[in-house]
Write a protein that holds these residues in place. Sequence first.
Motif, PDB file in Angstrom:
ATOM      1  N   ASN A  35      52.033  32.012  -7.209  1.00  0.00           N
ATOM      2  CA  ASN A  35      51.741  31.797  -8.627  1.00  0.00           C
ATOM      3  C   ASN A  35      52.457  30.582  -9.209  1.00  0.00           C
ATOM      4  O   ASN A  35      51.971  29.949 -10.140  1.00  0.00           O
ATOM      5  CB  ASN A  35      52.131  33.042  -9.440  1.00  0.00           C
ATOM      6  CG  ASN A  35      51.509  34.308  -8.895  1.00  0.00           C
ATOM      7  OD1 ASN A  35      52.209  35.274  -8.618  1.00  0.00           O
ATOM      8  ND2 ASN A  35      50.192  34.328  -8.731  1.00  0.00           N
ATOM      9  N   VAL A  36      53.638  30.283  -8.659  1.00  0.00           N
ATOM     10  CA  VAL A  36      54.431  29.137  -9.120  1.00  0.00           C
ATOM     11  C   VAL A  36      54.892  28.360  -7.898  1.00  0.00           C
ATOM     12  O   VAL A  36      55.418  28.946  -6.945  1.00  0.00           O
ATOM     13  CB  VAL A  36      55.657  29.584  -9.956  1.00  0.00           C
ATOM     14  CG1 VAL A  36      56.450  28.367 -10.426  1.00  0.00           C
ATOM     15  CG2 VAL A  36      55.233  30.436 -11.138  1.00  0.00           C
ATOM     16  N   THR A  37      54.689  27.048  -7.916  1.00  0.00           N
ATOM     17  CA  THR A  37      55.097  26.188  -6.800  1.00  0.00           C
ATOM     18  C   THR A  37      56.258  25.302  -7.228  1.00  0.00           C
ATOM     19  O   THR A  37      56.182  24.625  -8.263  1.00  0.00           O
ATOM     20  CB  THR A  37      53.934  25.308  -6.320  1.00  0.00           C
ATOM     21  OG1 THR A  37      52.870  26.146  -5.865  1.00  0.00           O
ATOM     22  CG2 THR A  37      54.371  24.391  -5.191  1.00  0.00           C
ATOM     23  N   VAL A  38      57.323  25.304  -6.436  1.00  0.00           N
ATOM     24  CA  VAL A  38      58.501  24.473  -6.697  1.00  0.00           C
ATOM     25  C   VAL A  38      58.567  23.385  -5.629  1.00  0.00           C
ATOM     26  O   VAL A  38      58.449  23.670  -4.432  1.00  0.00           O
ATOM     27  CB  VAL A  38      59.795  25.306  -6.674  1.00  0.00           C
ATOM     28  CG1 VAL A  38      61.014  24.413  -6.920  1.00  0.00           C
ATOM     29  CG2 VAL A  38      59.739  26.416  -7.728  1.00  0.00           C
ATOM     30  N   SER A  39      58.741  22.155  -6.050  1.00  0.00           N
ATOM     31  CA  SER A  39      58.850  21.024  -5.127  1.00  0.00           C
ATOM     32  C   SER A  39      59.895  20.059  -5.676  1.00  0.00           C
ATOM     33  O   SER A  39      60.452  20.275  -6.754  1.00  0.00           O
ATOM     34  CB  SER A  39      57.497  20.314  -4.959  1.00  0.00           C
ATOM     35  OG  SER A  39      57.046  19.832  -6.217  1.00  0.00           O
ATOM     36  N   GLY A  40      60.162  18.991  -4.947  1.00  0.00           N
ATOM     37  CA  GLY A  40      61.144  18.041  -5.452  1.00  0.00           C
ATOM     38  C   GLY A  40      61.460  16.947  -4.457  1.00  0.00           C
ATOM     39  O   GLY A  40      60.838  16.845  -3.395  1.00  0.00           O
ATOM     40  N   GLU A  41      62.441  16.133  -4.793  1.00  0.00           N
ATOM     41  CA  GLU A  41      62.864  15.011  -3.947  1.00  0.00           C
ATOM     42  C   GLU A  41      64.378  14.887  -4.004  1.00  0.00           C
ATOM     43  O   GLU A  41      64.982  14.962  -5.081  1.00  0.00           O
ATOM     44  CB  GLU A  41      62.227  13.703  -4.409  1.00  0.00           C
ATOM     45  CG  GLU A  41      62.637  12.496  -3.573  1.00  0.00           C
ATOM     46  CD  GLU A  41      62.051  11.194  -4.080  1.00  0.00           C
ATOM     47  OE1 GLU A  41      62.223  10.159  -3.394  1.00  0.00           O
ATOM     48  OE2 GLU A  41      61.439  11.200  -5.163  1.00  0.00           O
ATOM     49  N   ILE A  42      64.992  14.704  -2.843  1.00  0.00           N
ATOM     50  CA  ILE A  42      66.435  14.490  -2.778  1.00  0.00           C
ATOM     51  C   ILE A  42      66.736  13.055  -3.206  1.00  0.00           C
ATOM     52  O   ILE A  42      66.195  12.109  -2.655  1.00  0.00           O
ATOM     53  CB  ILE A  42      66.965  14.737  -1.356  1.00  0.00           C
ATOM     54  CG1 ILE A  42      66.662  16.168  -0.908  1.00  0.00           C
ATOM     55  CG2 ILE A  42      68.469  14.472  -1.296  1.00  0.00           C
ATOM     56  CD1 ILE A  42      67.022  16.435   0.542  1.00  0.00           C
ATOM     57  N   LEU A  43      67.603  12.902  -4.186  1.00  0.00           N
ATOM     58  CA  LEU A  43      67.992  11.580  -4.661  1.00  0.00           C
ATOM     59  C   LEU A  43      69.341  11.155  -4.090  1.00  0.00           C
ATOM     60  O   LEU A  43      69.573   9.977  -3.838  1.00  0.00           O
ATOM     61  CB  LEU A  43      68.048  11.568  -6.190  1.00  0.00           C
ATOM     62  CG  LEU A  43      66.753  11.966  -6.914  1.00  0.00           C
ATOM     63  CD1 LEU A  43      66.978  11.962  -8.421  1.00  0.00           C
ATOM     64  CD2 LEU A  43      65.612  11.028  -6.541  1.00  0.00           C
ATOM     65  N   LEU A  44      70.239  12.120  -3.907  1.00  0.00           N
ATOM     66  CA  LEU A  44      71.568  11.827  -3.363  1.00  0.00           C
ATOM     67  C   LEU A  44      72.098  13.096  -2.721  1.00  0.00           C
ATOM     68  O   LEU A  44      71.993  14.181  -3.294  1.00  0.00           O
ATOM     69  CB  LEU A  44      72.517  11.365  -4.476  1.00  0.00           C
ATOM     70  CG  LEU A  44      73.996  11.219  -4.105  1.00  0.00           C
ATOM     71  CD1 LEU A  44      74.181  10.114  -3.080  1.00  0.00           C
ATOM     72  CD2 LEU A  44      74.843  10.945  -5.343  1.00  0.00           C
ATOM     73  N   SER A  45      72.651  12.950  -1.531  1.00  0.00           N
ATOM     74  CA  SER A  45      73.254  14.110  -0.871  1.00  0.00           C
ATOM     75  C   SER A  45      74.331  13.648   0.091  1.00  0.00           C
ATOM     76  O   SER A  45      74.063  12.924   1.052  1.00  0.00           O
ATOM     77  CB  SER A  45      72.191  14.918  -0.113  1.00  0.00           C
ATOM     78  OG  SER A  45      72.776  16.026   0.546  1.00  0.00           O
ATOM     79  N   ASP A  46      75.576  14.022  -0.211  1.00  0.00           N
ATOM     80  CA  ASP A  46      76.690  13.823   0.708  1.00  0.00           C
ATOM     81  C   ASP A  46      77.668  14.966   0.457  1.00  0.00           C
ATOM     82  O   ASP A  46      77.368  15.911  -0.257  1.00  0.00           O
ATOM     83  CB  ASP A  46      77.341  12.438   0.540  1.00  0.00           C
ATOM     84  CG  ASP A  46      77.778  12.160  -0.894  1.00  0.00           C
ATOM     85  OD1 ASP A  46      78.202  13.112  -1.581  1.00  0.00           O
ATOM     86  OD2 ASP A  46      77.708  10.995  -1.334  1.00  0.00           O
TER      87      ASP A  46
END
Length: 392
Positions: free
Chosen positions: A110-121
């Motif tokens: 019913n709900v879709t969550v998505s995204g993009e990693i901008l910074l990860s350390d």
Amino acid sequence: MRSIAQLECFGLLACLAMTACTSTEVITANSTPAIHASGITPPHLILDIGIMPLDPGIPDSEEKQREALIVPDVRRAESQYIAYHLKDTLELTGNWGAVRVTPEPSEVVNVTVSGEILLSDGESLKAHINAVDSTGRIWIDRIYEDAASKFSYNQPVEDPFQDFYNQIADDLIRFRNTLQDQEIATIRRISDLKYARYLSPEAFGDYLIERRGRTLIKQLPASDNQMLDRIRTIKEREYLFVDTLDNYYARFHREMKPSYDEWRFATYEEAVRLRRLEKQAAGRLLGGAALLAGSIYAASESETYAGQTAAVGGVVGGIGMIKSGMERRREAEIHEESLRELSQSLGAEITPFVLDIEGRTIELTGTADAQYQQWRRILKDIYIEETGLPVE
């Protein structure tokens, strides 16, 4: 005997030295708890959530990857790790129905969550997160970020960036609580009709309409529609496959965690030191360049020996600051390389997993979405065979 003024001066210098050598770190033992369910939600108002692995945010060129300290293997692994950890967080709140990690958008949720990693350390986690329901209504479209403390690694009681996940969970339930019961029922109906339309466009293509980026119900099928019963059966088979994929993500998360935690802990100190050195290097280079330029200009304008001598001293000082800045930059580059080596050591430990599902071997390495599409096509063929509809 030193004068009072001298003693005061020494005292001031001592205070400045202590200030320069120490820093205050605010340590948080635990994250702010996510909002949990306060009661039992009626079955007809429960919403299912699908979480897609995040876009790893990997630049196209190797040069940009190196500048951003990104190792593709690690980032691709993180995209799945973060998605599954968010799933765990949402499940523990008790606010939702089934929460699954899916390789691509699916009409069964019913709900879709998505995204993009901008910074990860090891020090920071930053990502752009989107959430949209089956009607096309946007729930979330914002950047989330969190910073870890050294304490969270020395005495780990939860993920160092748990606040990142809790903030997303809280925003989702807050938006959910703004919806009326009828709106929630509509989200569920549209999800069902979208899946029916996917399986049989000829039979269910006219029940929904798209208008200004939103999906609306044009008409509802009869309650005794036998084709809908078959669609529900097919949907249960898709749930089964998605749950199998979810088991893969769970195993991946579980087996990746020890190496990933060690990597993040190792890179925490490197990331903190690197950012401090880069800031110091930039400041010294800019300050040295300004002093050098000003001194050269002063020397050209001065007509006295004393003035020219002072200007030369400024030139020497400016060169010294630039040299110091360059040394800091070289030191920063050493830490950058250390970060790359640590990232590559983790990337070497991450290997793809192979699943056997009903006699089908599926390798989930980056082609999981393609395998998912293939499985959905199989389910569609099954539906066509059961209903006797013509093959497209």
